[in-house]
Write an enzyme that holds these catalytic residues in place. Structure first.
Site, mmCIF file in Angstrom:
data_model
loop_
_atom_site.group_PDB
_atom_site.id
_atom_site.type_symbol
_atom_site.label_atom_id
_atom_site.label_comp_id
_atom_site.label_asym_id
_atom_site.label_seq_id
_atom_site.Cartn_x
_atom_site.Cartn_y
_atom_site.Cartn_z
ATOM 1 N N GLY A 1 79.853 84.718 -47.811
ATOM 2 C CA GLY A 1 80.342 83.408 -48.248
ATOM 3 C C GLY A 1 80.086 83.242 -49.728
ATOM 4 N N SER A 2 78.881 82.759 -50.065
ATOM 5 C CA SER A 2 78.563 82.515 -51.478
ATOM 6 C C SER A 2 78.610 83.801 -52.295
ATOM 7 C CB SER A 2 77.206 81.819 -51.606
ATOM 8 O OG SER A 2 76.294 82.346 -50.693
ATOM 9 N N MET B 1 73.907 86.628 -35.875
ATOM 10 C CA MET B 1 73.659 85.687 -36.981
ATOM 11 C C MET B 1 72.394 86.116 -37.714
ATOM 12 S SD MET B 1 76.103 83.455 -37.096
ATOM 13 C CE MET B 1 75.369 82.565 -38.479
ATOM 14 N N PHE C 1 75.122 76.275 -42.411
ATOM 15 C CA PHE C 1 75.238 76.118 -43.862
ATOM 16 C C PHE C 1 75.428 77.465 -44.533
ATOM 17 C CE2 PHE C 1 72.262 73.095 -42.047
ATOM 18 C CZ PHE C 1 72.797 71.876 -42.465
ATOM 19 N N GLY C 2 76.194 77.448 -45.625
ATOM 20 C CA GLY C 2 76.296 78.640 -46.451
ATOM 21 C C GLY C 2 75.112 78.694 -47.399
ATOM 22 N N GLY C 3 74.952 79.803 -48.065
ATOM 23 C CA GLY C 3 73.951 79.923 -49.129
ATOM 24 C C GLY C 3 72.506 80.038 -48.682
ATOM 25 N N MET D 1 81.599 77.405 -34.361
ATOM 26 C CA MET D 1 80.257 76.824 -34.192
ATOM 27 C C MET D 1 80.455 75.440 -33.601
ATOM 28 S SD MET D 1 78.609 78.146 -37.745
ATOM 29 C CE MET D 1 80.216 78.479 -38.451
ATOM 30 N N HIS E 1 85.110 81.874 -36.468
ATOM 31 C CA HIS E 1 83.749 81.704 -35.960
ATOM 32 C C HIS E 1 83.578 80.254 -35.521
ATOM 33 C CE1 HIS E 1 79.153 81.759 -37.147
ATOM 34 N NE2 HIS E 1 79.351 81.608 -35.846
ATOM 35 N N ASP F 1 84.927 79.440 -40.670
ATOM 36 C CA ASP F 1 83.787 78.794 -40.014
ATOM 37 C C ASP F 1 84.151 77.399 -39.544
ATOM 38 O OD1 ASP F 1 81.535 80.677 -40.273
ATOM 39 O OD2 ASP F 1 81.851 80.433 -42.423
ATOM 40 N N ASP G 1 76.283 87.746 -40.309
ATOM 41 C CA ASP G 1 76.760 86.549 -41.002
ATOM 42 C C ASP G 1 75.570 85.701 -41.434
ATOM 43 O OD1 ASP G 1 78.123 84.305 -41.854
ATOM 44 O OD2 ASP G 1 78.882 83.743 -39.873
ATOM 45 N N GLY G 2 75.490 85.497 -42.743
ATOM 46 C CA GLY G 2 74.443 84.628 -43.289
ATOM 47 C C GLY G 2 73.544 85.369 -44.256
ATOM 48 N N GLY G 3 73.638 85.003 -45.529
ATOM 49 C CA GLY G 3 72.757 85.618 -46.526
ATOM 50 C C GLY G 3 73.108 87.054 -46.864
ATOM 51 N N SER H 1 83.892 84.481 -46.118
ATOM 52 C CA SER H 1 83.878 83.154 -45.487
ATOM 53 C C SER H 1 84.346 82.101 -46.482
ATOM 54 C CB SER H 1 82.463 82.806 -45.012
ATOM 55 O OG SER H 1 82.384 81.413 -44.787
ATOM 56 N N MET I 1 83.051 74.092 -37.700
ATOM 57 C CA MET I 1 81.813 73.384 -37.337
ATOM 58 C C MET I 1 82.142 71.987 -36.835
ATOM 59 S SD MET I 1 79.582 74.310 -40.686
ATOM 60 C CE MET I 1 79.179 75.998 -41.116
ATOM 61 N N HIS J 1 87.053 85.060 -42.902
ATOM 62 C CA HIS J 1 86.151 84.452 -41.929
ATOM 63 C C HIS J 1 86.285 82.932 -42.017
ATOM 64 C CE1 HIS J 1 82.439 84.558 -39.461
ATOM 65 N NE2 HIS J 1 82.032 83.515 -40.163
#
Ligand code: DX5
Ligand code: ZN
Length: 221
Positions: A196-197, A136, A142-144, A67, A65, A34, A174-176, A7, A36, A32
């Site tokens: 992402g991060s 999700m 938010f990332g991170g 959002m 994606h 994102d 997606d996420g973490g 991402s 928003m 990816h």
């Protein structure tokens, strides 16, 4: 097949082309993106012009994606900008079936995302129409953030449901997601992992390779 979808939200935008190239060279299959809108989620990220520009510097699969509220308004525009997969949120569509048909009419792959608290049953009647379900693993926006553990149960339940129905769509998380929990999410049933991060903080090539090493280990089982 296991796929990493980095991402770019967490990327260094001053050297985006170079960073995307590094992920591709190290084995990531997708990018990816994102999007928003400041309504469906609090942040505003980027839209069609940015995607159109990045499209010129890579052949990677563009995993978009959305959002955004009422995404049906923009499906054709994102397809034209260079998306290969378009994922909308079930929670953002009053007429989800219509939006899925709109995506398919563009010839792109159709994905639907579910927020952590949204039950899988929201997709019961449209599952056959989809190429991908995005489960999700954080609340989007938010990332991170840290992965919410109960979301892995949703991934397991979805994999089971697909087996019962003889379906073989992609399950994206997606996420973490990090190389250190990749094994766990793959074991739960996910095969497309967004990072992402975990990809863009620090050494992008080494971070991507860390995911690829986990993929190789899981695929050799
Ligand atoms: C979150 C976005 C994610 C985000 C993931 O709302 O959909 O794609 O960039 O970032 P990490 O991997 O840092 O959680
Ligand atoms: Zn995302």
């Amino acid at each position: 097949m296991l796929i990493l979808s980095p991402s770019i939200l967490a990327a260094d935008f001053t050297k985006l082309g170079e960073q995307i190239r590094k992920t591709a060279e190290a084995g990531a299959g997708y990018i990816h993106l994102d999007v928003m809108d400041g309504m469906f989620v609090p942040q505003i990220s980027f839209g069609m012009p940015v995607i159109e520009t990045i499209r010129k510097c890579t052949d990677q699969v563009f995993d978009v994606h959305l959002m955004i509220e009422d995404p049906g308004r923009y499906i054709e525009a994102f397809a034209k900008a260079g998306a290969d997969i378009i994922t909308v949120h079930a929670e953002a569509c009053t007429h989800l079936d219509r939006v899925i048909q709109q995506i398919k009419a563009t010839g792109k792959k159709a994905g639907v995302a579910l927020n952590p608290a949204t039950p899988l049953s929201a997709l019961d009647y449209v599952l056959d129409e989809l190429d991908m379900v995005l489960v999700m693993t954080v609340n989007p926006g938010f990332g991170g953030q840290k992965l919410i553990p109960y979301c892995l149960q949703k991934v397991r339940d979805l994999r089971e449901k697909m087996k019962t129905r003889g379906l073989n769509l992609d399950i994206q998380v997606d996420g973490g997601i990090k190389a250190s929990n990749a094994k766990e999410v793959i074991e739960a049933g996910a095969n497309v992992l967004v990072g992402g991060s975990a990809v863009f903080s620090g050494d992008v090539a080494a971070n991507t390779k860390a995911f690829m090493d986990v993929f190789a280990e899981m695929e050799s089982r």
